[in-house]
Design an enzyme around this catalytic site. Structure first.
Site, PDB file in Angstrom:
ATOM      1  N   ARG A 172      11.630 -12.371 -26.062  1.00 32.67           N
ATOM      2  CA  ARG A 172      11.370 -12.278 -27.502  1.00 32.67           C
ATOM      3  C   ARG A 172      12.514 -11.562 -28.227  1.00 32.67           C
ATOM      4  O   ARG A 172      12.970 -11.995 -29.290  1.00 32.67           O
ATOM      5  CB  ARG A 172      10.045 -11.544 -27.739  1.00 32.67           C
ATOM      6  CG  ARG A 172       9.656 -11.477 -29.217  1.00 32.67           C
ATOM      7  CD  ARG A 172       8.309 -10.794 -29.396  1.00 32.67           C
ATOM      8  NE  ARG A 172       8.353  -9.411 -28.990  1.00 32.67           N
ATOM      9  CZ  ARG A 172       7.532  -8.859 -28.094  1.00 32.67           C
ATOM     10  NH1 ARG A 172       6.609  -9.585 -27.519  1.00 32.67           N
ATOM     11  NH2 ARG A 172       7.636  -7.580 -27.775  1.00 32.67           N
ATOM     12  N   GLY A 195      33.552  -5.241 -16.556  1.00 29.78           N
ATOM     13  CA  GLY A 195      33.161  -4.001 -17.209  1.00 29.78           C
ATOM     14  C   GLY A 195      34.320  -3.331 -17.922  1.00 29.78           C
ATOM     15  O   GLY A 195      35.383  -3.916 -18.115  1.00 29.78           O
TER      16      GLY A 195
END
Length: 401
Positions: free
Chosen positions: A340, A76
């Site tokens: 998608r 991170g």
């Protein structure tokens, strides 16, 4: 991104177990390391590095001379690490943003540490002096973290589930792998035999609450009230700061650009701030679509307007279908909407990696979820509550209202 992996109390050979960590090697193309824990022959850290800051001293697990009993593996960015360092007058040994976790922990313990972090993160912190292991994840779960733990105290932690599913353990034929909850930290006792026992799981922050680290922020003062101009001013301040604090990198910055509102605002603001910071390279922007895609046309207009070095990636339906298996493997989900939306993201990421030197990539992703940009959010509050996963899961109010 980087990849973190750690085992505590393994009954099987660590040399064999480490093969599982190689399943997340794609997360860190620049370097990798495995390191045993002194005094615990069945405990091990693994790390795959994408070098974004401090290329010389940034390998993990992070250990510093002042705290030889602390081991840190994290993925991170901690945006306020310099602010915290200056405020508390910590003496750093590296230029790595994650080093602040060690200093804050030594000063005030794990709860104060994690509440003071402004960033996106997932970490494993080991304190051999006090025989403790800590796991933590940022409020929104931007950085992934998975864990598997058995009843006899074997603990395995990884950035992706695929780094855990093939691990061996004598007590069970199959490990139960679960995502670590966002906005939580866990405290575990480390036993002399390297096994662990969970002490507590703590929800340290909720997205509706002001985080503790804002007491030390240098963000421009926000204006009180809900008048339209006041709200606009406050949004402008927060948005500019959100972009600015993410410039924290030693590598080249780029930006995804679809030509829509979100990515266009990010790209324009990013370009302005790079100029103010006197960065010596042009901003590269990237758009992807099929032939005659309206996104490509819109992105081209925005790129021309802001003056970025623009790249367009074309793909056809066959290429999209061929990428599906790898996209699903990378995402670790069959969720239709996620898959998608990720096909184009996967293809353009491959293009950027292969053809350019941009490493830190900005985008407008996430804003539609936060500000209700999707069609199914346009119903009344009852419809939104029905469609909101948070409300269904927690039976409480959330952002959807």
């Amino acid at each position: 991104m980087c990849g973190i992996w750690a085992l505590f109390g393994s009954d099987d050979c660590l040399s064999v177990q480490c093969l599982s960590a190689m399943k997340i090697a794609h997360r860190g193309p620049d370097a990798f390391r495995f390191e045993n824990v002194n005094g615990y022959t069945n405990c091990c850290f693994g790390f795959h590095r994408l070098a974004v800051v401090d290329p010389l001293f940034g390998m993990q697990p992070i250990r510093v001379k002042k705290y030889p009993y602390l081991w840190l593996c994290y993925n991170g960015e901690i945006y306020n690490h310099k602010k915290m360092q200056q405020h508390f007058e910590f003496e750093y040994q590296t230029k790595v943003d994650g080093e602040i976790i060690l200093h804050l922990y030594d000063k005030g313990g794990i709860e104060q540490t994690i509440c003071m972090l402004d960033g996106v993160f997932a970490f494993v912190l080991l304190d051999t002096a006090n025989k403790k292991v800590f796991l933590g994840r940022d409020t929104y779960g931007v950085r992934p973290l998975f864990k598997a733990m058995t009843e006899d105290g074997f603990l395995a932690v990884c950035s992706e589930a695929k780094g855990l599913v093939t691990l061996k353990h004598s007590a069970t034929p199959f490990l139960k792998v679960e995502p670590f909850l966002p906005g939580h930290y866990e405290v575990l006792d480390l036993k002399p035999n390297g096994k662990v026992a969970s002490v507590e799981m703590v929800k340290y922050h909720h997205c509706r609450d002001e985080p503790l680290h804002t007491l030390y922020d240098n963000v421009e003062k926000l204006f009180p009230g809900f008048e339209i101009e006041t709200v606009k001013n406050n949004l402008r301040i927060l948005f500019n700061n959100a972009v600015k604090k993410r410039l924290m990198t030693d590598r080249r910055i780029g930006c995804l650009l679809s030509g829509g509102l979100d990515s266009s605002l990010v790209a324009a603001t990013l370009l302005k701030q790079l100029k103010e910071a006197q960065v010596q390279y042009p901003l590269q922007t990237f758009a992807i679509g099929m032939e005659d895609s309206p996104d490509l046309l819109a992105a081209r207009k925005v790129a021309d307007h802001i003056g970025s070095e623009h790249y367009e990636v074309l793909f056809n339906s066959e290429e999209g279908i061929q990428a599906l298996d790898e996209v699903i493997f990378s995402l670790e989900t069959y969720d239709i909407t996620t898959v998608r939306a990720s096909v184009g993201m996967y293809l353009i990421s491959k293009y950027i990696r292969k053809n350019t030197d941009s490493v830190v990539i900005f985008s407008g992703e996430g804003s539609d979820e936060l500000t209700q940009g999707y069609i199914y959010f346009h119903k009344d509050w009852r419809g939104r509550k029905k469609n909101c996963f948070v409300c269904q899961k927690q039976n409480s109010w959330c952002f959807c209202l």
